[in-house]
Design a protein around this motif. Structure first.
Motif, PDB file in Angstrom:
ATOM      1  N   ASP A  54     -43.473 -39.127 -94.315  1.00 48.06           N
ATOM      2  CA  ASP A  54     -42.201 -38.191 -93.632  1.00 48.06           C
ATOM      3  C   ASP A  54     -41.492 -38.768 -94.701  1.00 48.06           C
ATOM      4  OD1 ASP A  54     -43.672 -36.896 -91.993  1.00 48.06           O
ATOM      5  OD2 ASP A  54     -43.016 -37.499 -90.099  1.00 48.06           O
ATOM      6  N   ALA A  55     -41.238 -40.009 -94.567  1.00 46.42           N
ATOM      7  CA  ALA A  55     -39.974 -41.167 -95.321  1.00 46.42           C
ATOM      8  C   ALA A  55     -40.079 -41.120 -96.432  1.00 46.42           C
ATOM      9  CB  ALA A  55     -40.049 -42.740 -95.123  1.00 46.42           C
ATOM     10  N   THR A  56     -41.469 -40.697 -97.280  1.00 45.21           N
ATOM     11  CA  THR A  56     -41.576 -40.137 -98.289  1.00 45.21           C
ATOM     12  C   THR A  56     -40.205 -38.559 -98.802  1.00 45.21           C
ATOM     13  OG1 THR A  56     -43.099 -41.749 -98.417  1.00 45.21           O
ATOM     14  CG2 THR A  56     -42.374 -40.340-100.913  1.00 45.21           C
ATOM     15  N   VAL A  57     -40.967 -38.190 -97.974  1.00 50.88           N
ATOM     16  CA  VAL A  57     -40.494 -36.630 -98.132  1.00 50.88           C
ATOM     17  C   VAL A  57     -39.326 -36.383 -98.090  1.00 50.88           C
ATOM     18  CG1 VAL A  57     -40.558 -33.781 -97.267  1.00 50.88           C
ATOM     19  CG2 VAL A  57     -42.588 -35.009 -97.084  1.00 50.88           C
ATOM     20  N   LEU A  58     -38.476 -37.664 -97.048  1.00 56.04           N
ATOM     21  CA  LEU A  58     -37.427 -37.220 -97.009  1.00 56.04           C
ATOM     22  C   LEU A  58     -36.423 -38.170 -98.100  1.00 56.04           C
ATOM     23  CD1 LEU A  58     -34.670 -36.630 -94.741  1.00 56.04           C
ATOM     24  CD2 LEU A  58     -35.269 -38.664 -93.630  1.00 56.04           C
ATOM     25  N   ALA A  59     -37.246 -39.077 -98.449  1.00 54.77           N
ATOM     26  CA  ALA A  59     -35.630 -40.069 -99.097  1.00 54.77           C
ATOM     27  C   ALA A  59     -36.053 -38.641-100.931  1.00 54.77           C
ATOM     28  CB  ALA A  59     -36.525 -40.588 -99.616  1.00 54.77           C
ATOM     29  N   GLN A  60     -37.073 -37.860-100.858  1.00 55.92           N
ATOM     30  CA  GLN A  60     -37.253 -37.579-102.409  1.00 55.92           C
ATOM     31  C   GLN A  60     -36.224 -36.003-101.841  1.00 55.92           C
ATOM     32  OE1 GLN A  60     -38.711 -37.728-105.300  1.00 55.92           O
ATOM     33  NE2 GLN A  60     -37.293 -36.187-105.965  1.00 55.92           N
ATOM     34  N   ALA A  61     -36.318 -35.846-100.575  1.00 52.69           N
ATOM     35  CA  ALA A  61     -34.928 -34.376-100.898  1.00 52.69           C
ATOM     36  C   ALA A  61     -33.610 -34.438-100.936  1.00 52.69           C
ATOM     37  CB  ALA A  61     -35.158 -34.119 -98.965  1.00 52.69           C
ATOM     38  N   LEU A  62     -33.533 -36.064 -99.778  1.00 50.99           N
ATOM     39  CA  LEU A  62     -31.684 -36.089-100.368  1.00 50.99           C
ATOM     40  C   LEU A  62     -31.541 -36.612-101.818  1.00 50.99           C
ATOM     41  CD1 LEU A  62     -31.226 -38.653 -97.280  1.00 50.99           C
ATOM     42  CD2 LEU A  62     -30.372 -36.706 -97.633  1.00 50.99           C
ATOM     43  N   GLU A  63     -32.587 -37.607-102.624  1.00 52.90           N
ATOM     44  CA  GLU A  63     -32.333 -37.632-103.495  1.00 52.90           C
ATOM     45  C   GLU A  63     -31.390 -36.743-104.789  1.00 52.90           C
ATOM     46  OE1 GLU A  63     -34.834 -39.393-107.072  1.00 52.90           O
ATOM     47  OE2 GLU A  63     -34.895 -40.609-105.590  1.00 52.90           O
ATOM     48  N   ASP A  64     -32.783 -35.231-104.487  1.00 51.43           N
ATOM     49  CA  ASP A  64     -32.394 -33.920-105.243  1.00 51.43           C
ATOM     50  C   ASP A  64     -31.321 -32.747-104.434  1.00 51.43           C
ATOM     51  OD1 ASP A  64     -35.679 -34.304-106.658  1.00 51.43           O
ATOM     52  OD2 ASP A  64     -36.850 -33.115-104.916  1.00 51.43           O
ATOM     53  N   VAL A  65     -31.353 -33.193-103.286  1.00 54.93           N
ATOM     54  CA  VAL A  65     -29.936 -32.517-103.278  1.00 54.93           C
ATOM     55  C   VAL A  65     -29.354 -33.164-103.824  1.00 54.93           C
ATOM     56  CG1 VAL A  65     -28.344 -32.023-101.236  1.00 54.93           C
ATOM     57  CG2 VAL A  65     -30.820 -31.424-101.097  1.00 54.93           C
ATOM     58  N   ALA A  66     -28.637 -34.890-103.570  1.00 56.57           N
ATOM     59  CA  ALA A  66     -27.640 -35.888-104.052  1.00 56.57           C
ATOM     60  C   ALA A  66     -27.344 -35.310-106.019  1.00 56.57           C
ATOM     61  CB  ALA A  66     -27.918 -37.233-104.019  1.00 56.57           C
ATOM     62  N   ALA A  67     -28.624 -35.774-106.345  1.00 58.42           N
ATOM     63  CA  ALA A  67     -28.536 -35.502-107.869  1.00 58.42           C
ATOM     64  C   ALA A  67     -28.692 -33.443-108.349  1.00 58.42           C
ATOM     65  CB  ALA A  67     -29.792 -35.481-108.602  1.00 58.42           C
ATOM     66  N   GLY A  68     -28.011 -32.533-107.208  1.00 62.15           N
ATOM     67  CA  GLY A  68     -28.255 -31.235-107.206  1.00 62.15           C
ATOM     68  C   GLY A  68     -29.089 -30.654-107.790  1.00 62.15           C
ATOM     69  N   ARG A  69     -30.675 -30.958-107.478  1.00 68.20           N
ATOM     70  CA  ARG A  69     -31.256 -30.626-108.312  1.00 68.20           C
ATOM     71  C   ARG A  69     -32.220 -29.188-106.874  1.00 68.20           C
ATOM     72  NH1 ARG A  69     -33.028 -35.315-110.256  1.00 68.20           N
ATOM     73  NH2 ARG A  69     -33.908 -36.308-108.305  1.00 68.20           N
ATOM     74  N   CYS A  70     -31.600 -29.526-106.098  1.00 65.98           N
ATOM     75  CA  CYS A  70     -31.558 -28.362-104.883  1.00 65.98           C
ATOM     76  C   CYS A  70     -30.554 -28.333-104.170  1.00 65.98           C
ATOM     77  CB  CYS A  70     -32.254 -28.213-104.398  1.00 65.98           C
ATOM     78  SG  CYS A  70     -32.907 -29.654-103.263  1.00 65.98           S
ATOM     79  N   GLU A  71     -29.829 -26.851-103.551  1.00 65.60           N
ATOM     80  CA  GLU A  71     -28.895 -26.998-102.732  1.00 65.60           C
ATOM     81  C   GLU A  71     -28.776 -27.527-101.804  1.00 65.60           C
ATOM     82  OE1 GLU A  71     -27.164 -23.066-103.619  1.00 65.60           O
ATOM     83  OE2 GLU A  71     -27.659 -22.796-105.325  1.00 65.60           O
ATOM     84  N   LEU A  72     -29.809 -27.050-100.429  1.00 63.86           N
ATOM     85  CA  LEU A  72     -29.688 -27.553 -98.944  1.00 63.86           C
ATOM     86  C   LEU A  72     -31.481 -28.867 -98.845  1.00 63.86           C
ATOM     87  CD1 LEU A  72     -28.984 -23.986 -97.546  1.00 63.86           C
ATOM     88  CD2 LEU A  72     -27.621 -25.157 -98.479  1.00 63.86           C
ATOM     89  N   LEU A  73     -30.852 -29.096 -98.442  1.00 67.05           N
ATOM     90  CA  LEU A  73     -32.291 -30.069 -97.090  1.00 67.05           C
ATOM     91  C   LEU A  73     -31.986 -29.313 -96.164  1.00 67.05           C
ATOM     92  CD1 LEU A  73     -33.076 -34.463 -97.264  1.00 67.05           C
ATOM     93  CD2 LEU A  73     -32.096 -33.100 -95.356  1.00 67.05           C
ATOM     94  N   ASP A  74     -33.317 -29.379 -95.885  1.00 63.98           N
ATOM     95  CA  ASP A  74     -33.997 -28.661 -94.731  1.00 63.98           C
ATOM     96  C   ASP A  74     -35.589 -29.781 -94.735  1.00 63.98           C
ATOM     97  OD1 ASP A  74     -34.900 -27.565 -92.654  1.00 63.98           O
ATOM     98  OD2 ASP A  74     -34.413 -26.081 -93.496  1.00 63.98           O
ATOM     99  N   VAL A  75     -35.429 -30.534 -94.277  1.00 65.26           N
ATOM    100  CA  VAL A  75     -36.730 -31.124 -93.670  1.00 65.26           C
ATOM    101  C   VAL A  75     -36.225 -31.833 -92.107  1.00 65.26           C
ATOM    102  CG1 VAL A  75     -37.597 -33.591 -93.771  1.00 65.26           C
ATOM    103  CG2 VAL A  75     -36.232 -32.436 -96.241  1.00 65.26           C
TER     104      VAL A  75
END
Length: 125
Positions: A54-75
């Motif tokens: 879960d830590a790996t999934v969350l870290a990647q999701a946060l990075e993706d949202v912060a970098a603008g690769r996706c709009e929303l985080l839902d984990v």
């Protein structure tokens, strides 16, 4: 709004991608970490309490949202609290600000352990 959030089991969080700092509501952070300074610490301190997958999934999701690769985080992730109990948390958020340098992500966090336990019980029945 604060009363509605508290009664609904919601708490606010904020992530600063430039410093990798995650801020949680201090009362909720105390539930997870006891006396530790989890409420305004590095992301790694929070991820260290998460299930490794879960830590790996969350870290990647946060990075993706912060970098603008996706709009929303839902984990949803499993996090170990101060007593060693595993809790399910659902983190939702989005970028606060605009432009290529917007690295701040804000959102809400809710414990969903009861819902997850009920779903697992139904699935095994």
């Amino acid at each position: 709004l604060a009363m509605a959030a508290a009664n609904g089991g919601l708490t606010a969080w904020e992530y600063d991608g430039s410093s990798a700092r995650l801020c949680l509501d201090p009362r909720f952070a105390a539930l997870l970490a006891g006396e530790g300074p989890l409420h305004a610490s590095g992301l790694d301190a929070f991820l260290g309490r998460c299930d490794p997958v879960d830590a790996t999934v969350l870290a990647q999701a946060l990075e993706d949202v912060a970098a603008g690769r996706c709009e929303l985080l839902d984990v949803e992730c499993r996090v170990q609290d101060a007593q060693g109990t595993w809790r399910w948390l659902r983190m939702q958020g989005q970028v606060a600000g605009q432009g290529a340098t917007a690295q701040r992500v804000c959102g809400i966090l809710r414990e969903v352990t009861t819902e997850r336990t009920a779903l697992a019980a139904l699935a095994s029945a």
